[in-house]
Design an enzyme around this catalytic site. Sequence first.
Site, short mmCIF file in Angstrom:
data_model
loop_
_atom_site.label_atom_id
_atom_site.label_comp_id
_atom_site.label_asym_id
_atom_site.label_seq_id
_atom_site.Cartn_x
_atom_site.Cartn_y
_atom_site.Cartn_z
N CYS A 133 -3.68 -3.00 4.55
CA CYS A 133 -2.76 -4.10 4.91
C CYS A 133 -3.26 -5.43 4.54
O CYS A 133 -2.60 -6.45 5.08
CB CYS A 133 -2.82 -4.05 6.38
SG CYS A 133 -2.23 -2.47 6.85
N GLU A 183 0.91 -1.15 -0.09
CA GLU A 183 -0.04 -0.19 0.01
C GLU A 183 0.89 1.30 -0.11
O GLU A 183 0.46 2.40 0.18
CB GLU A 183 -1.02 -0.03 1.27
CG GLU A 183 -0.27 0.10 2.53
CD GLU A 183 -1.29 -0.04 3.43
OE1 GLU A 183 -1.94 0.90 3.72
OE2 GLU A 183 -1.43 -1.18 4.41
N HIS A 235 -3.14 -9.35 11.86
CA HIS A 235 -2.38 -8.26 11.44
C HIS A 235 -2.10 -7.49 12.70
O HIS A 235 -2.86 -7.18 13.74
CB HIS A 235 -3.48 -7.32 10.46
CG HIS A 235 -2.82 -5.98 10.12
ND1 HIS A 235 -1.51 -5.72 9.75
CD2 HIS A 235 -3.45 -4.80 10.58
CE1 HIS A 235 -1.50 -4.46 9.69
NE2 HIS A 235 -2.49 -3.67 10.23
N1 CAA Z 1 1.72 3.32 30.39
C1 CAA Z 1 1.02 2.37 30.07
N2 CAA Z 1 0.07 2.41 29.19
C2 CAA Z 1 -0.31 3.39 28.64
C3 CAA Z 1 0.17 4.74 29.02
C4 CAA Z 1 1.36 4.47 30.12
N3 CAA Z 1 1.84 5.75 30.42
N4 CAA Z 1 -0.31 5.81 28.47
C5 CAA Z 1 -1.33 5.25 27.73
N5 CAA Z 1 -1.12 4.16 27.85
C6 CAA Z 1 -2.04 2.87 27.29
C7 CAA Z 1 -3.59 3.32 26.99
O1 CAA Z 1 -4.25 3.02 27.96
C8 CAA Z 1 -3.84 2.93 25.76
O2 CAA Z 1 -4.00 1.31 26.00
P1 CAA Z 1 -5.57 0.73 25.60
O3 CAA Z 1 -6.09 1.01 24.20
O4 CAA Z 1 -5.54 -0.85 25.88
O5 CAA Z 1 -6.43 1.24 26.70
C9 CAA Z 1 -2.77 2.68 24.82
O6 CAA Z 1 -1.48 3.03 25.68
C10 CAA Z 1 -2.67 3.70 23.88
O7 CAA Z 1 -2.90 4.97 24.38
P2 CAA Z 1 -4.04 5.98 23.49
O8 CAA Z 1 -4.98 5.39 23.16
O9 CAA Z 1 -4.40 7.22 24.50
O10 CAA Z 1 -2.95 6.14 22.40
P3 CAA Z 1 -3.01 7.27 21.39
O11 CAA Z 1 -4.44 7.79 21.12
O12 CAA Z 1 -2.20 8.46 21.25
O13 CAA Z 1 -2.80 6.53 19.79
C11 CAA Z 1 -3.68 4.77 18.38
C12 CAA Z 1 -3.09 5.07 19.68
C13 CAA Z 1 -4.85 5.56 17.94
C14 CAA Z 1 -3.95 3.40 18.12
C15 CAA Z 1 -2.30 5.57 17.52
O14 CAA Z 1 -1.41 4.84 17.86
C16 CAA Z 1 -2.79 5.47 15.90
O15 CAA Z 1 -3.35 6.39 15.44
N6 CAA Z 1 -2.21 4.51 15.33
C17 CAA Z 1 -2.41 4.49 13.95
C18 CAA Z 1 -3.65 3.56 13.44
C19 CAA Z 1 -3.76 2.05 13.91
O16 CAA Z 1 -2.64 1.57 14.03
N7 CAA Z 1 -5.00 1.50 13.94
C20 CAA Z 1 -5.08 0.27 14.38
C21 CAA Z 1 -6.29 -0.42 13.67
S1 CAA Z 1 -6.22 0.06 11.80
C22 CAA Z 1 -5.10 -1.09 11.24
O17 CAA Z 1 -4.89 -2.11 11.90
C23 CAA Z 1 -4.56 -0.92 9.91
C24 CAA Z 1 -3.43 -0.57 9.87
O18 CAA Z 1 -2.33 -1.27 9.85
C25 CAA Z 1 -3.06 1.02 10.22
#
Ligand code: CAA
Length: 391
Positions: free
Chosen positions: A115, A83, A237
């Site tokens: 993906c 992709e 994935h």
């Molecule tokens: N200690 C331990 N854990 C902590 C922490 C700390 N100090 N601070 C935060 N966390 C945990 C949170 O509780 C959370 O865990 P849970 O989801 O189990 O509750 C985790 O860390 C992530 O924290 P946030 O949700 O606050 O993180 P964020 O909003 O900054 O980012 C995300 C998370 C949205 C996945 C981001 O990484 C993102 O946008 N990623 C890209 C999109 C993606 O990967 N999506 C996945 C599905 S789509 C897909 O699979 C296709 C693809 O390849 C893209």
Amino acid sequence: MSGEAAIGIHDLSFATTQYVLTHATLAAETGTDVAKYHVGIGQRSMSVPAADEDIVTMAAAAAAPIIARHGADRIRTVVLATETSVDQAKAAGIYVHSLLGLPSATRVVELKQACYGATAALQFAVGLVHRDRTQQVLVIASDVSRYELGSPGEATQGAAAVAMLVGADPALVRIEDPSGVFTADVMDFWRPNYRSTALVDGQESISAYLQAVEGAWKDYTEQGGREPGEFRAFCYHQPFTKMAYKAHKHLLHHCGHDADEGEIARSLGHTTTYNADVGNSYTASTYLGLAALLDDADDLTGEAIGFLSYGSGSVAEFFAGTVVPGYRAHLRTEAHRAAIARRQDIDYARYRALHEHSFPADGGDHPVPRETTGPYRMAGLLGHKRIYEPR
Ligand code: CAA
């Protein structure tokens, strides 16, 4: 599936990049608690391509050991799933075909659906081998995942290529019928043609993934698939490794199958080791999970493995594979571990410069500095043409 009809993965090899950025370095730069990365999303470092690496150089590096071991006489098709394509018209696999010196009597094509693409490639390959069991298909998944600097997705970047030789009487994994498939039109993650980084609605993407797990499993069950308890392990994935745990818990809950943390860890643990160090390799990620499982787990002979492939947008597929007796003699464990261990640690400034680099679009002569110590490199752009060479 009877032994006589078995078709599947005969060999598997992966490659990744010259550089690595650790999440400790990223956390120090962004002022984030590193536990959010190590524990919260389950990532320790991300592979970063050198200036002269891309999906083509990684794909060729992943596939070269397969050609060296088996030759190319039976390969009549190369399918490269990505992709992060480098051209809107020409298939990246043609550069790989040339770098590897494959015969001209080959069909080469590129596949895309976020993906999920590599799983489509694998299933199409199985279909081609069904038609002629003497032929083999080279399936390659190669991707570089890039998000905006400072965005929530930044910590989930990565890059890798997985090459798989698909044929009859496979040495590693037999691919079973049936498959469960699922498609839904959602905008959880996408990259318009004019952008070099992906756009993503993070939380929406997680729920879209979980919905797709449910949908693919429902179809798998309706097609007469196995029960959840029959699987020894599940390769999901992994955009970040914690996502595999979220997905698996969701699946088990949906099935009303109670599993404690120990059983979940046993089903997933070995599948996440490479992805935790490499980061999101998009379409390669599920098969990097398989590589890690085969390389790290105790004997899996005869065990059923569940595969859940998800591609945003979205398409998902659940299918099963069975591990072939004697598979361990064909693994590339040492080379895989070396591919991860040999990466050079870079600081945030170097990573940022590589992230922000883009080629001028003026059609001029733009050589690329020699950086990679991998087997292939991109020498530059000349008259809008990408030039590749063995290093
Ligand atoms: N200690 C331990 N854990 C902590 C922490 C700390 N100090 N601070 C935060 N966390 C945990 C949170 O509780 C959370 O865990 P849970 O989801 O189990 O509750 C985790 O860390 C992530 O924290 P946030 O949700 O606050 O993180 P964020 O909003 O900054 O980012 C995300 C998370 C949205 C996945 C981001 O990484 C993102 O946008 N990623 C890209 C999109 C993606 O990967 N999506 C996945 C599905 S789509 C897909 O699979 C296709 C693809 O390849 C893209």
